[in-house]
Design an enzyme around this catalytic site. Structure first.
Site, PDB file in Angstrom:
ATOM      1  N   CYS A 187       0.815  -1.219   0.000  1.00  0.00           N
ATOM      2  CA  CYS A 187       0.000   0.000   0.000  1.00  0.00           C
ATOM      3  C   CYS A 187       0.846   1.266   0.000  1.00  0.00           C
ATOM      4  CB  CYS A 187      -0.942   0.024   1.197  1.00  0.00           C
ATOM      5  SG  CYS A 187      -1.724  -1.558   1.495  1.00  0.00           S
ATOM      6  N   CYS A 246     -13.162   0.257   7.859  1.00  0.00           N
ATOM      7  CA  CYS A 246     -12.232  -0.185   6.811  1.00  0.00           C
ATOM      8  C   CYS A 246     -12.350   0.686   5.578  1.00  0.00           C
ATOM      9  CB  CYS A 246     -12.540  -1.624   6.408  1.00  0.00           C
ATOM     10  SG  CYS A 246     -12.607  -2.776   7.785  1.00  0.00           S
ATOM     11  N   SER A 247     -11.203   0.948   4.950  1.00  0.00           N
ATOM     12  CA  SER A 247     -11.245   1.625   3.657  1.00  0.00           C
ATOM     13  C   SER A 247     -11.844   0.655   2.641  1.00  0.00           C
ATOM     14  CB  SER A 247      -9.841   2.061   3.240  1.00  0.00           C
ATOM     15  OG  SER A 247      -8.968   0.958   3.226  1.00  0.00           O
ATOM     16  N   ILE A 299     -12.667  -1.067  -1.280  1.00  0.00           N
ATOM     17  CA  ILE A 299     -11.935  -1.589  -2.438  1.00  0.00           C
ATOM     18  C   ILE A 299     -12.207  -0.620  -3.590  1.00  0.00           C
ATOM     19  CG2 ILE A 299     -11.866  -3.499  -4.090  1.00  0.00           C
ATOM     20  CD1 ILE A 299     -12.706  -5.279  -1.589  1.00  0.00           C
ATOM     21  N   LYS A 328     -10.217   6.089   3.892  1.00  0.00           N
ATOM     22  CA  LYS A 328     -11.511   5.600   4.352  1.00  0.00           C
ATOM     23  C   LYS A 328     -12.653   6.033   3.439  1.00  0.00           C
ATOM     24  CE  LYS A 328     -14.773   3.957   6.673  1.00  0.00           C
ATOM     25  NZ  LYS A 328     -15.423   3.807   5.375  1.00  0.00           N
ATOM     26  N   HIS A 333      -9.302   3.780  -1.562  1.00  0.00           N
ATOM     27  CA  HIS A 333      -7.920   3.313  -1.377  1.00  0.00           C
ATOM     28  C   HIS A 333      -7.515   2.364  -2.507  1.00  0.00           C
ATOM     29  CE1 HIS A 333      -4.249   2.045   0.397  1.00  0.00           C
ATOM     30  NE2 HIS A 333      -4.683   1.100   1.189  1.00  0.00           N
TER      31      HIS A 333
END
Ligand SMILES: [Zn+2]
Lengths: 384, 141
Positions: free
Chosen positions: A85, A208-209, A211, A330, A334
């Site tokens: 990342c 969670c960020s 997809i 977020k 991402h």
């Protein structure tokens, strides 16, 4: 260090872009950045591309060549940079070093990821390759799981609350309302975060960020040449990068990210700055706990106080040190390889005064990008 | 992770089946999972094999509810960082325990279990998991 100028920035919309291909994404962001810089493709000397896993996400390696080809930039040297990342942040650093070395004068740095072609299970599996495949992923560990164990330890050691974690997500969704490129334009509440499905306890879906598909691009040049192209360059004045153990279990502490601390220390030293000088920061909030860990290790708040600082609004727009004005990973989204470059784009827009409804008053900004659970960190200081 | 090749798995069987790690003769540091270079002494270190007791305590934990490929049939399952009594920490599943009963500091011991199945290749991978030491923590039948 000598300053490196950012003379152009470009982004694609972030989101689930089923009708847009990998190379289209990059070309769109790259074209925007080159237009913004007011240069021509023939002015570009070299290309660096951050990309985590074209091989697994879209069965495509040799990304650097693909991009140079579709962007019409051959025969210039094109290089892919990978650190999970943190690929994008590292690509920016490679571009900075290429300028500082004198090897190249005008460098395009991009980041791109196409993630939504895979099933959720395959995506989860691919992201887990940023951990120690044989001793974390093999055992059944996932990426949210690693951050969940960091969160649990932070809560245990510092009394950080579940609600404070949620407040990171609420703030970043609020910021993203004013970012037209963001994946989400939805206001959320603490109650909604706490009612969202558990992914890896104590982290829930809204911690969670997402997809994301997307690309980001910047154009770099030397301070000497910058004035040829623009009256309003933003300068990268500091750059830092650090490594740590790939596996979370090999670290002395899991409630503090030492790679972030070490990268930050190098970047501050190179820029001749201190944490107190930073007025806007884009940090790696792949999970809500990630933002808290980041602002602590970067010295923007005291160690252990990240949750409370968030609750008290210190990191909100209008607060002492606005964090993730773009919406962060977020809420902006991402696309892993693009994230580190997109963070630089956001801080450049802020320092130029072009951030619209999310504009803050800042002359010094910071970007912070993490690979894996903290095995790689890269920090840049930007000033106008 | 799914689809780990047989040779790749086989290389690690001593560590996975018997919890054999390494100890540096020079500085005493114990490594598990095993390494072939001491992080402190580097080329001056001298690593020897050491079998670990498999006893330790939970340092942190989570419950995986969105599993990766190969673990679909196991979810939800508890994953933990287990601090072994010889010093190193390891990532592993906790078995025979209700997620609600897991806590930081809980004493655990290692057991030999099935880790994951590779549906495409039909392979089943074995290795260690941890279970509670105290009877009160063990999940009832
Ligand atoms: Zn040693």
């Amino acid at each position: 260090m000598k300053r490196v100028a950012v003379i152009g920035v470009g982004l694609t919309k972030f989101g689930e872009l089923w009708d847009v291909s990998f190379s289209q994404l990059f070309v769109e962001a790259g074209t925007a950045a080159i237009n913004d810089a007011g240069i021509d493709g023939s002015d570009v000397d070299a290309l660096y591309v951050g990309n985590m896993s074209g091989g697994r996400f879209i069965d495509q390696e040799h990304i650097s060549c693909l991009i140079a080809d579709y962007a019409g930039l051959t025969p210039i040297p094109a290089t892919r940079v990978e650190a999970a990342c943190a690929s994008g942040g590292l690509a920016v650093r490679q571009g900075v070093m290429a300028i500082l070395s004198g090897m190249h004068e005008v460098v395009v740095v991009g980041g791109v990821e196409k993630m939504t072609d895979l099933s959720t299970e395959r995506t989860t599996q691919t992201l887990a390759t940023a951990s120690d495949s044989e001793w974390e992923a093999f055992m059944g560990m996932t990426f949210p799981g690693l951050y969940a164990m960091m969160a649990r330890r932070h809560m245990h050691e510092y009394g950080t609350t579940r609600e404070q974690l949620a407040m990171v997500a609420v703030k970043n969704h609020e910021n993203a309302l004013h970012n037209p490129y963001a994946q989400f334009h939805s206001r959320i509440t603490v109650e909604q975060v706490l009612a969202s499905p558990l992914v890896a306890d104590p982290l829930r879906l809204l911690d969670c960020s997402p997809i994301t598909d997307g690309a980001a691009c910047v154009v770099l040049t030397s301070e000497e040449r910058a004035r040829e192209f623009t009256d309003s360059p933003v300068y990268i004045t500091g750059s830092g990068q650090a490594s740590s153990t790939i596996a979370l279990h090999s670290r002395e502490r899991v409630s503090f990210v030492d790679a972030t601390y070490n990268a930050g220390r190098e970047a501050y030293a190179r820029a001749g700055r201190e944490p107190g000088d930073v007025q806007v920061a884009e940090v790696h909030d792949a999970f809500t706990i990630g933002e808290i860990l980041a602002i602590e290790a970067l010295g923007l708040v005291e160690v252990g106080a990240g949750g409370r600082a968030t609750e008290e609004g210190e990191t909100s727009i209008g607060g002492r040190i606005p964090v993730n004005t773009s919406g962060g990973l977020k809420a902006k989204g991402h696309p892993v390889g693009a994230t580190g470059v997109a963070q630089v784009v956001e801080v450049v827009l802020q320092l130029r005064g072009e951030a619209g409804g999310r504009q803050v008053d800042a002359e010094v900004g910071l970007t912070h990008n993490v690979g894996g659970s903290g095995g790689t960190a890269v920090v840049h200081i930007l000033e106008r | 992770m799914g689809m780990m090749s047989v040779p790749r798995f086989w290389r690690n069987t001593k560590a996975r089946y018997l919890m054999v790690g390494r100890r540096c003769r020079r500085c005493g540091q114990v490594y598990f999972p095993p390494r072939n270079l001491c992080r402190r002494c580097r080329r001056r270190g001298e690593l020897e094999e050491v079998r670990l007791s498999g006893r330790g305590e939970v340092y942190s934990f989570t419950v995986i509810r969105t599993p990766p490929v190969g673990f679909e049939r196991s979810a939800p399952y508890v994953m933990a960082l287990v601090k072994l009594e010889e010093g190193p920490m390891v990532t592993a599943q906790l078995a025979d325990v209700e997620p609600e009963r897991v806590r930081i500091g809980m004493r655990v011991r290692s057991v030999f279990r099935k880790i994951q199945e590779d549906g495409e290749a039909g392979l089943i991978y074995y290795g260690f998991k941890f279970v509670p030491v105290d009877e009160d923590d063990v999940q009832g039948e």
